[in-house]
Enzyme design. Structure first.
Site, PDB file in Angstrom:
ATOM      1  N   ARG A 169       0.846  -1.210   0.000  1.00  0.00           N
ATOM      2  CA  ARG A 169       0.000   0.000   0.000  1.00  0.00           C
ATOM      3  C   ARG A 169       0.875   1.252   0.000  1.00  0.00           C
ATOM      4  O   ARG A 169       0.560   2.257  -0.629  1.00  0.00           O
ATOM      5  CB  ARG A 169      -0.931  -0.011   1.226  1.00  0.00           C
ATOM      6  CG  ARG A 169      -2.074  -0.985   1.107  1.00  0.00           C
ATOM      7  CD  ARG A 169      -2.960  -0.952   2.336  1.00  0.00           C
ATOM      8  NE  ARG A 169      -3.647   0.335   2.489  1.00  0.00           N
ATOM      9  CZ  ARG A 169      -4.277   0.689   3.605  1.00  0.00           C
ATOM     10  NH1 ARG A 169      -4.276  -0.129   4.651  1.00  0.00           N
ATOM     11  NH2 ARG A 169      -4.902   1.830   3.697  1.00  0.00           N
ATOM     12  N   HIS A 175      -6.435   8.034  11.728  1.00  0.00           N
ATOM     13  CA  HIS A 175      -6.058   6.612  11.689  1.00  0.00           C
ATOM     14  C   HIS A 175      -4.574   6.423  11.449  1.00  0.00           C
ATOM     15  O   HIS A 175      -4.129   5.334  11.088  1.00  0.00           O
ATOM     16  CB  HIS A 175      -6.876   5.872  10.612  1.00  0.00           C
ATOM     17  CG  HIS A 175      -8.340   5.833  10.924  1.00  0.00           C
ATOM     18  ND1 HIS A 175      -9.289   5.398  10.039  1.00  0.00           N
ATOM     19  CD2 HIS A 175      -9.029   6.206  12.033  1.00  0.00           C
ATOM     20  CE1 HIS A 175     -10.489   5.491  10.596  1.00  0.00           C
ATOM     21  NE2 HIS A 175     -10.357   5.983  11.794  1.00  0.00           N
ATOM     22  N   ALA A 204     -15.567  13.811  -5.503  1.00  0.00           N
ATOM     23  CA  ALA A 204     -14.956  14.947  -4.795  1.00  0.00           C
ATOM     24  C   ALA A 204     -14.103  15.794  -5.740  1.00  0.00           C
ATOM     25  O   ALA A 204     -14.053  17.020  -5.606  1.00  0.00           O
ATOM     26  CB  ALA A 204     -14.101  14.410  -3.647  1.00  0.00           C
TER      27      ALA A 204
HETATM   28  N1  APR Z   1     -15.392  11.140  -4.529  1.00  0.00           N
HETATM   29  C1  APR Z   1     -16.053  11.114  -3.346  1.00  0.00           C
HETATM   30  N2  APR Z   1     -16.425   9.964  -2.718  1.00  0.00           N
HETATM   31  C2  APR Z   1     -16.123   8.807  -3.345  1.00  0.00           C
HETATM   32  C3  APR Z   1     -15.431   8.749  -4.586  1.00  0.00           C
HETATM   33  C4  APR Z   1     -15.066   9.988  -5.174  1.00  0.00           C
HETATM   34  N3  APR Z   1     -14.412  10.045  -6.343  1.00  0.00           N
HETATM   35  N4  APR Z   1     -15.274   7.436  -4.930  1.00  0.00           N
HETATM   36  C5  APR Z   1     -15.839   6.704  -3.946  1.00  0.00           C
HETATM   37  N5  APR Z   1     -16.354   7.517  -3.006  1.00  0.00           N
HETATM   38  C6  APR Z   1     -17.039   7.181  -1.761  1.00  0.00           C
HETATM   39  C7  APR Z   1     -17.782   5.870  -1.774  1.00  0.00           C
HETATM   40  O1  APR Z   1     -19.094   6.054  -2.257  1.00  0.00           O
HETATM   41  C8  APR Z   1     -17.770   5.512  -0.295  1.00  0.00           C
HETATM   42  O2  APR Z   1     -18.909   6.063   0.361  1.00  0.00           O
HETATM   43  O3  APR Z   1     -16.044   7.040  -0.785  1.00  0.00           O
HETATM   44  C9  APR Z   1     -16.523   6.211   0.255  1.00  0.00           C
HETATM   45  C10 APR Z   1     -15.422   5.248   0.629  1.00  0.00           C
HETATM   46  O4  APR Z   1     -15.879   4.512   1.736  1.00  0.00           O
HETATM   47  P1  APR Z   1     -14.920   3.430   2.406  1.00  0.00           P
HETATM   48  O5  APR Z   1     -14.275   2.625   1.325  1.00  0.00           O
HETATM   49  O6  APR Z   1     -15.715   2.759   3.473  1.00  0.00           O
HETATM   50  O7  APR Z   1     -13.750   4.282   3.071  1.00  0.00           O
HETATM   51  P2  APR Z   1     -13.831   5.090   4.449  1.00  0.00           P
HETATM   52  O8  APR Z   1     -15.197   5.660   4.669  1.00  0.00           O
HETATM   53  O9  APR Z   1     -12.693   6.022   4.435  1.00  0.00           O
HETATM   54  O10 APR Z   1     -13.547   3.924   5.529  1.00  0.00           O
HETATM   55  C11 APR Z   1     -13.386   4.361   6.861  1.00  0.00           C
HETATM   56  O11 APR Z   1     -12.693   2.149   7.511  1.00  0.00           O
HETATM   57  O12 APR Z   1     -11.502   0.339   6.788  1.00  0.00           O
HETATM   58  C12 APR Z   1     -11.489   1.390   7.692  1.00  0.00           C
HETATM   59  O13 APR Z   1      -9.633   2.504   8.558  1.00  0.00           O
HETATM   60  C13 APR Z   1     -10.331   2.275   7.367  1.00  0.00           C
HETATM   61  O14 APR Z   1     -10.234   4.667   7.333  1.00  0.00           O
HETATM   62  C14 APR Z   1     -10.985   3.563   6.873  1.00  0.00           C
HETATM   63  C15 APR Z   1     -12.343   3.520   7.537  1.00  0.00           C
END
Ligand code: APR
Length: 247
Positions: A70, A119, A234
């Site tokens: 990663r 995190h 975003a």
């Molecule tokens: N712009 C904005 N949002 C987006 C885009 C984009 N281009 N592409 C995807 N997304 C959104 C998805 O719809 C989803 O809701 O980003 C979000 C990603 O969600 P996750 O994959 O769950 O990531 P996150 O919310 O950061 O997870 C939180 O979980 O696994 C743990 O520690 C890890 O920090 C992470 C935490």
């Protein structure tokens, strides 16, 4: 992209803005998110295999290698227009705090300064026992079935990130909660809003009267409670927001 006038007005009047970001803000930099069906990192790996203290205990070399992979991925990534827009927004409002769940360091590389890395950060390595930072030139090199070792105490080295089941640093949580409770506008960008305590910051902000805005192409548990939802990537929504603010 059209940005609601009420949101632009609120940002113009805002003394303080707090932003929470998740993996989605780095998606357009090519860094896989965790739960997106298409490219979700966890789809290919079971989090319980790789991102927990127990996994590190059972298979330290596998966990170390996954994070090294990663780290490489992130090293090749570049901040995208969303990261740059947030760095610009920081200059346009009197008080600004960016709380991120991401460990990729891309916000700082884009120039954001007030960043709370809830995190942790992939780029940093610590001694698994002392929890103190160890720089790569100090590593006792990895063995066939073990990660590099701490030069001081000989314990395994690990990434300076928070694993499932581990507690977050109280300092970072209180800094994030204070920023959320004290802001006039709260932006939740690119997060599925399912992992706490980060997912609780929006309601903290709403309770203190902040305008809550979600930026996400998908629906999340926060969508219904947001004052505004910019249903877009975003990298499109945030530059449009900053441009509207500068007009
Ligand atoms: N712009 C904005 N949002 C987006 C885009 C984009 N281009 N592409 C995807 N997304 C959104 C998805 O719809 C989803 O809701 O980003 C979000 C990603 O969600 P996750 O994959 O769950 O990531 P996150 O919310 O950061 O997870 C939180 O979980 O696994 C743990 O520690 C890890 O920090 C992470 C935490």
């Amino acid at each position: 992209m059209e940005v609601p006038g009420e949101l632009v007005g609120a940002l113009r009047r805002a003394r303080s803005v707090c932003v929470l970001t998740g993996a989605g803000v780095s998606a357009e930099s090519g860094v896989p998110t965790f739960r997106d069906a298409r490219t979700g990192l966890w789809e290919r790996y079971d989090p319980l295999e790789l991102a927990t203290p127990e996994a590190f205990e059972q298979n330290p070399r596998l966990v170390w290698d996954w994070y090294a992979w990663r780290r490489e991925l992130v090293r090749e990534a570049e901040p995208n227009p969303a990261h740059h827009a947030l760095a610009e927004l920081e200059e346009l409002v009197p008080e600004f705090v960016l709380v991120t769940q991401n460990v990729d360091g891309l916000h700082r590389r884009a120039g954001s300064r007030q960043v709370v890395e809830l995190h942790g950060n992939l780029g940093y390595v610590i001694c698994a026992s002392e929890r103190t930072p160890v720089s790569p030139d100090e590593f006792v090199p990895a063995g066939e079935d073990r990660p590099p070792l701490c030069p001081r105490c000989g314990s395994y080295l690990r990434p300076d990130v928070v694993w499932f089941g581990e507690t977050l640093s109280m300092g970072r949580i209180s800094e994030a909660q204070a920023a959320a409770a004290g802001c006039d506008v709260f932006l939740s960008v690119g997060t599925s809003s399912v992992v706490y305590p980060a997912a609780g910051l929006a309601s903290e902000a709403a309770r203190s009267g902040a305008l809550v805005v979600e930026v996400n192409p998908q629906q999340t548990p926060l969508s219904g409670a947001s004052d505004h939802v910019l249903r877009a990537p975003a990298g499109t929504a945030l530059p449009a927001l900053v441009d509207a603010l500068k007009d």
